[in-house]
Design an enzyme around this catalytic site. Sequence first.
Site, PDB file in Angstrom:
ATOM      1  N   GLU A 224     104.045 146.952 122.581  1.00 18.31           N
ATOM      2  CA  GLU A 224     102.640 147.069 123.003  1.00 18.31           C
ATOM      3  C   GLU A 224     102.068 148.386 122.489  1.00 18.31           C
ATOM      4  O   GLU A 224     102.398 149.453 123.015  1.00 18.31           O
ATOM      5  CB  GLU A 224     102.602 147.018 124.532  1.00 18.31           C
TER       6      GLU A 224
ATOM      7  N   HIS B  21     107.421 145.599 135.950  1.00 20.16           N
ATOM      8  CA  HIS B  21     108.297 146.707 135.549  1.00 20.16           C
ATOM      9  C   HIS B  21     109.481 146.685 136.503  1.00 20.16           C
ATOM     10  O   HIS B  21     109.290 146.467 137.710  1.00 20.16           O
ATOM     11  CB  HIS B  21     107.618 148.068 135.750  1.00 20.16           C
TER      12      HIS B  21
ATOM     13  N   ASP C  19      97.463 141.681 126.766  1.00 16.83           N
ATOM     14  CA  ASP C  19      97.251 142.313 128.065  1.00 16.83           C
ATOM     15  C   ASP C  19      95.745 142.350 128.271  1.00 16.83           C
ATOM     16  O   ASP C  19      95.020 143.149 127.652  1.00 16.83           O
ATOM     17  CB  ASP C  19      97.877 143.711 128.115  1.00 16.83           C
TER      18      ASP C  19
ATOM     19  N   ASP D 200      91.746 150.196 132.566  1.00 17.97           N
ATOM     20  CA  ASP D 200      92.421 148.929 132.888  1.00 17.97           C
ATOM     21  C   ASP D 200      91.571 148.022 133.780  1.00 17.97           C
ATOM     22  O   ASP D 200      92.053 147.491 134.785  1.00 17.97           O
ATOM     23  CB  ASP D 200      93.753 149.204 133.615  1.00 17.97           C
TER      24      ASP D 200
ATOM     25  N   ASP E 286      92.015 154.960 129.815  1.00 19.00           N
ATOM     26  CA  ASP E 286      92.562 153.627 130.072  1.00 19.00           C
ATOM     27  C   ASP E 286      92.253 153.195 131.506  1.00 19.00           C
ATOM     28  O   ASP E 286      93.081 153.321 132.399  1.00 19.00           O
ATOM     29  CB  ASP E 286      94.078 153.703 129.834  1.00 19.00           C
TER      30      ASP E 286
ATOM     31  N   GLU F 119      96.813 145.015 123.893  1.00 21.81           N
ATOM     32  CA  GLU F 119      96.059 145.277 125.130  1.00 21.81           C
ATOM     33  C   GLU F 119      94.667 145.745 124.734  1.00 21.81           C
ATOM     34  O   GLU F 119      94.508 146.704 123.966  1.00 21.81           O
ATOM     35  CB  GLU F 119      96.776 146.330 125.976  1.00 21.81           C
TER      36      GLU F 119
ATOM     37  N   HIS G 242      93.741 149.392 125.196  1.00 27.23           N
ATOM     38  CA  HIS G 242      94.471 150.243 124.233  1.00 27.23           C
ATOM     39  C   HIS G 242      93.804 150.158 122.853  1.00 27.23           C
ATOM     40  O   HIS G 242      93.731 151.147 122.133  1.00 27.23           O
ATOM     41  CB  HIS G 242      95.926 149.795 124.116  1.00 27.23           C
TER      42      HIS G 242
HETATM   43  C1  XUL Z   1     100.212 151.083 130.148  1.00 27.81           C
HETATM   44  C2  XUL Z   1     100.489 149.656 130.034  1.00 27.81           C
HETATM   45  C3  XUL Z   1     101.759 149.192 130.625  1.00 27.81           C
HETATM   46  C4  XUL Z   1     102.474 148.157 129.834  1.00 27.81           C
HETATM   47  C5  XUL Z   1     103.804 147.794 130.396  1.00 27.81           C
HETATM   48  O1  XUL Z   1      99.035 151.488 129.597  1.00 27.81           O
HETATM   49  O2  XUL Z   1      99.685 148.912 129.514  1.00 27.81           O
HETATM   50  O3  XUL Z   1     101.504 148.771 131.906  1.00 27.81           O
HETATM   51  O4  XUL Z   1     101.728 146.986 129.728  1.00 27.81           O
HETATM   52  O5  XUL Z   1     104.641 148.888 130.559  1.00 27.81           O
HETATM   53 CO    CO Z   2      99.745 146.834 129.111  1.00 27.22          CO
END
Ligand code: XUL
Ligand code: CO
Length: 482
Positions: free
Chosen positions: A278, A147, A342, A355, A353, A314, A317
């Site tokens: 995304e 980012h 992702d 991650d 989320d 992702e 997600h």
């Molecule tokens: C948020 C997410 C972000 C995007 C990029 O959930 O996945 O990090 O991948 O902005």
């Molecule tokens: Co992402």
Amino acid sequence: MMKGSKPLLLLLVASSLCLSAVIAAQQQTCPADLGGKCDGGASDDWEGEFFPGVPKIKYEGPTSKNPLAYRWYNAEEVILGKKMKDWMRFSVAFWHTFRGTGADPFGAPTKSWPWEDGTNSLAMAKRRMRAHFEFMEKLGVDRWCFHDRDIAPDGRTLEETNANMDEIVELAKQLQAETNTKPLWGTAQLFMHPRYMHGAATSPEVKVYAYAAAQVKKALEVTHYLGGENYVFWGGREGYQTLLNTDMKRELDHLANFLQAAVDYKKKIGFKGTLLIEPKPQEPTKHQYDWDVATTFAFLQKYGLTGEFKINVECNHATLSGHSCHHELETARINGLLGNIDANTGDPQVGWDTDQFMTDIAEATLVMSSVVKNGGLAPGGFNFDAKLRRESTDVEDMFLAHISGMDTLARGLRNVAKLIEDGSLDELVRKRYQSFDSQIGALIESGKGDFETLEKKVLEWGEPTVPSGKQELAEILFHSAL
Ligand code: XUL
Ligand code: CO
């Protein structure tokens, strides 16, 4: 995302803040990103390696007992006609690995990496960037994602912010040349700053829309300058909570115009990378224009943007939207939209989320089956949009997490090769549809099966016999390859 009553939440936040003060006082280094200075400010004078005890990670095979080795990922090995590294195209996400603090909605930061000094200075950003490139080199990963705001600090004005960015990007460019690496993709961070509280391209405030445009313009330029292969859009606040104060159509029109302007600018500066969207539902808004792959596809189609965008799926997600990752990948793939993954996973019980790095072999095998059917992901790849657990606080854990995620997907690829070689699962699927290989089936599949002809056939055939779907057999065949 945040469950629990307000008083409880306040109590937890208050107590964790006190706790973090105590921890900070006890530690020799500062927790990342607390916003305060711990040692009087950063300088870029780091001596020696950032990861001195960690060797270059090598492939040692499945019987290895060495935690800092690959058991399944062997970059140069050819599987299904391609080197593993070319199937995978792995990427380190700068934001999780180098800006992740371990904070969660209830808890303060837990990580205190030795190179962090608690400031958000340019010198700190440079030092962190050098640590990042050493990390990638040791891991043997040659792509990264970022980012704009996590690589360079915000200034007081847009000019100052852009100048900060230019300084950091120059260093990144030099480090990329030294290590032969490049961005898999870049993106603009359009969700954290209070100006984006109503959205960015969907904000009802025209000045915010314009600010977002200026930010994306710069992020596109930077991604292009660094040789990035893709550029991602993920809004975070591209949605709304109720329709009471929202003109949904106007917001959608604005968003489409914004994306079209990005397409125009990309062409103007000669950026050849793919633009990706995304999808993600919730967190923090309820109704999203990019809820899942199908919703995003409908949006792109409505505004004539399908030729210009692909989708970054992702996995966490996907599960938040009520689908499996495999379903979302297949929906993207069969519509010619699968651009990038992702690579992460959620916790089946926690329900938000988280991650996490993907560790489920069955899930990874399904993911890799879509990738193989897609002929690979290039110019996309696998970005580890994944973070260490809050409780993982050793520098070594950064490596272990990536090794685990890479080995899981590599093992998935090996399993797909086994399934293809064995052929039984493909044969089961082929047989399920073989009645359509008949003359009448071919007529239907060519779009010429009119209702009168079909009715005549039913009168001739009588009641159809319907064979078993063989779900359990499919599961046996699939799991025997894992
Ligand atoms: C948020 C997410 C972000 C995007 C990029 O959930 O996945 O990090 O991948 O902005
Ligand atoms: Co992402």
